[in-house]
Design a protein around this motif. Structure first.
Motif, PDB file in Angstrom:
ATOM      1  N   ILE A   1      36.122  54.880  31.521  1.00  0.00           N
ATOM      2  CA  ILE A   1      36.603  53.979  32.662  1.00  0.00           C
ATOM      3  C   ILE A   1      35.491  53.024  33.109  1.00  0.00           C
ATOM      4  O   ILE A   1      34.554  53.457  33.543  1.00  0.00           O
ATOM      5  CB  ILE A   1      37.058  55.022  33.877  1.00  0.00           C
ATOM      6  CG1 ILE A   1      38.267  55.737  33.290  1.00  0.00           C
ATOM      7  CG2 ILE A   1      37.524  53.969  34.876  1.00  0.00           C
ATOM      8  CD1 ILE A   1      38.518  56.783  34.272  1.00  0.00           C
ATOM      9  N   LEU A   2      35.550  51.739  32.824  1.00  0.00           N
ATOM     10  CA  LEU A   2      34.522  50.805  33.065  1.00  0.00           C
ATOM     11  C   LEU A   2      34.654  50.049  34.451  1.00  0.00           C
ATOM     12  O   LEU A   2      35.860  49.678  34.816  1.00  0.00           O
ATOM     13  CB  LEU A   2      34.951  49.572  32.126  1.00  0.00           C
ATOM     14  CG  LEU A   2      33.868  48.447  31.932  1.00  0.00           C
ATOM     15  CD1 LEU A   2      32.635  48.935  31.379  1.00  0.00           C
ATOM     16  CD2 LEU A   2      34.467  47.198  31.501  1.00  0.00           C
ATOM     17  N   ALA A   3      33.615  50.297  35.265  1.00  0.00           N
ATOM     18  CA  ALA A   3      33.433  49.494  36.372  1.00  0.00           C
ATOM     19  C   ALA A   3      33.706  48.126  36.173  1.00  0.00           C
ATOM     20  O   ALA A   3      32.593  47.394  35.619  1.00  0.00           O
ATOM     21  CB  ALA A   3      32.215  49.823  37.089  1.00  0.00           C
ATOM     22  N   SER A   4      34.593  47.579  36.839  1.00  0.00           N
ATOM     23  CA  SER A   4      35.002  45.974  36.524  1.00  0.00           C
ATOM     24  C   SER A   4      35.847  45.421  37.696  1.00  0.00           C
ATOM     25  O   SER A   4      36.940  46.045  37.991  1.00  0.00           O
ATOM     26  CB  SER A   4      35.906  45.871  35.071  1.00  0.00           C
ATOM     27  OG  SER A   4      35.932  44.438  34.956  1.00  0.00           O
ATOM     28  N   ASP A   5      35.500  44.392  38.139  1.00  0.00           N
ATOM     29  CA  ASP A   5      36.042  43.866  39.402  1.00  0.00           C
ATOM     30  C   ASP A   5      36.459  42.476  38.882  1.00  0.00           C
ATOM     31  O   ASP A   5      36.563  41.403  39.614  1.00  0.00           O
ATOM     32  CB  ASP A   5      35.492  43.819  40.595  1.00  0.00           C
ATOM     33  CG  ASP A   5      35.136  45.092  41.324  1.00  0.00           C
ATOM     34  OD1 ASP A   5      36.236  45.948  41.052  1.00  0.00           O
ATOM     35  OD2 ASP A   5      34.144  45.410  41.653  1.00  0.00           O
TER      36      ASP A   5
END
Length: 283
Positions: free
Chosen positions: A255-259
């Motif tokens: 689960i990639l931290a991405s905004d």
């Protein structure tokens, strides 16, 4: 397929900022259209610049079609478990079976107390989490006879009606790192959801933590393969790095931290298929 027998999943970890209001929802739509499996959101009800995570997930569920949604992880001290169970089941029914339950014992206790929640010691928070899992599963168990009663130290449920059942078997994925919490994961959870950045020894810590989970599962007459291993990861991972983690430590969901839409689309288009290919070659 990883060592624990789970297919690989890929998703994003989106900040629930409420300025601009629709940005986190649009990030969920991007992930959905890009073909990712999961979109998850932090749950910090005491942070005024964040949306309420459950409201956000409900709106995102209505705007997406196939991606699964979860808190990462639910702040249990501010969400009563019987009500949470019904909220999860209801949204799962409305979304066609696309909701999972990332669950945490609590953190940032000053913020919790400021919002009217009970401040708990580390031991108390783990006890409360165990009781909460019993409450949640009890509410969902519509086949059990009679009303639900849980006489716990932290939650007292006296005669709650059961139901509704979720549309699919919702996974309870517990976030935690300490030995006692890992034991709870092994005994009770469907998944373990740590963050790579909080592993003091880096990815190598996963080996010993997995053993604790596996031992606890075996002691409870559970198959350790029933527990999915997930991992929150930081920006710019390589496919080779993630494949090594999957093969070496049994992690089956990244689960990639991405905004950011470009980052999310890159992860879906380049990294996820490359990891699947590398893992498939070794399995």
């Amino acid at each position: 397929m990883t060592a624990y027998g789970h297919d690989l999943l890929f998703g994003t970890f989106v900040t629930p900022d409420n300025r601009p209001p629709h940005h986190p929802v649009e990030q969920a739509v991007v992930a959905d259209r890009a073909g990712l499996d999961l979109v998850t959101f932090q749950d910090h009800p005491y942070v005024a610049k964040f949306h309420d995570t459950w409201t956000l997930m409900s709106y995102a569920a209505a705007r997406t079609e196939r991606v699964r949604l979860s808190a990462n992880v639910v702040n249990l001290p501010l969400r009563p478990p019987a009500v949470l169970a019904r909220a999860v089941a209801g949204l799962d029914l409305l979304s066609g079976g696309r909701i999972e339950l990332g669950l945490g014992a609590g953190a940032f206790w000053d913020g919790v107390a400021a919002m009217g929640g009970q401040r708990r010691s580390p031991g108390e928070s783990i006890e409360a989490l165990e009781e909460a899992v019993a409450v949640i599963r009890g509410i969902w168990d519509v086949d059990a006879e009679g009303v639900l009663t849980v006489d716990g130290a932290h939650y007292q449920i006296r005669g709650a009606k059961r139901g509704p059942a979720p549309a699919h078997p919702v996974g309870i994925w517990i976030g935690g790192y300490q030995p006692r919490m890992l034991g709870v994961v092994g005994r009770l959870a469907d998944g373990w959801l740590p963050s790579l950045q909080y592993l003091s020894g880096g990815v190598a810590d996963l080996a010993a933590m997995n053993r604790r989970i596996d031992d606890a599962a075996a002691a409870a007459d559970r198959d350790p393969r029933d527990i999915r291993r997930l991992l929150n990861i930081g920006p710019q991972p390589s496919a080779e790095e993630l494949a090594d983690i999957a093969l070496g430590y049994g992690v089956s969901a990244f689960i990639l931290a991405s905004d950011d839409s470009v980052t999310t689309e890159w992860f879906a288009a380049e990294i996820a298929p490359a990891v699947r290919e590398l893992v498939a070659k070794e399995c």
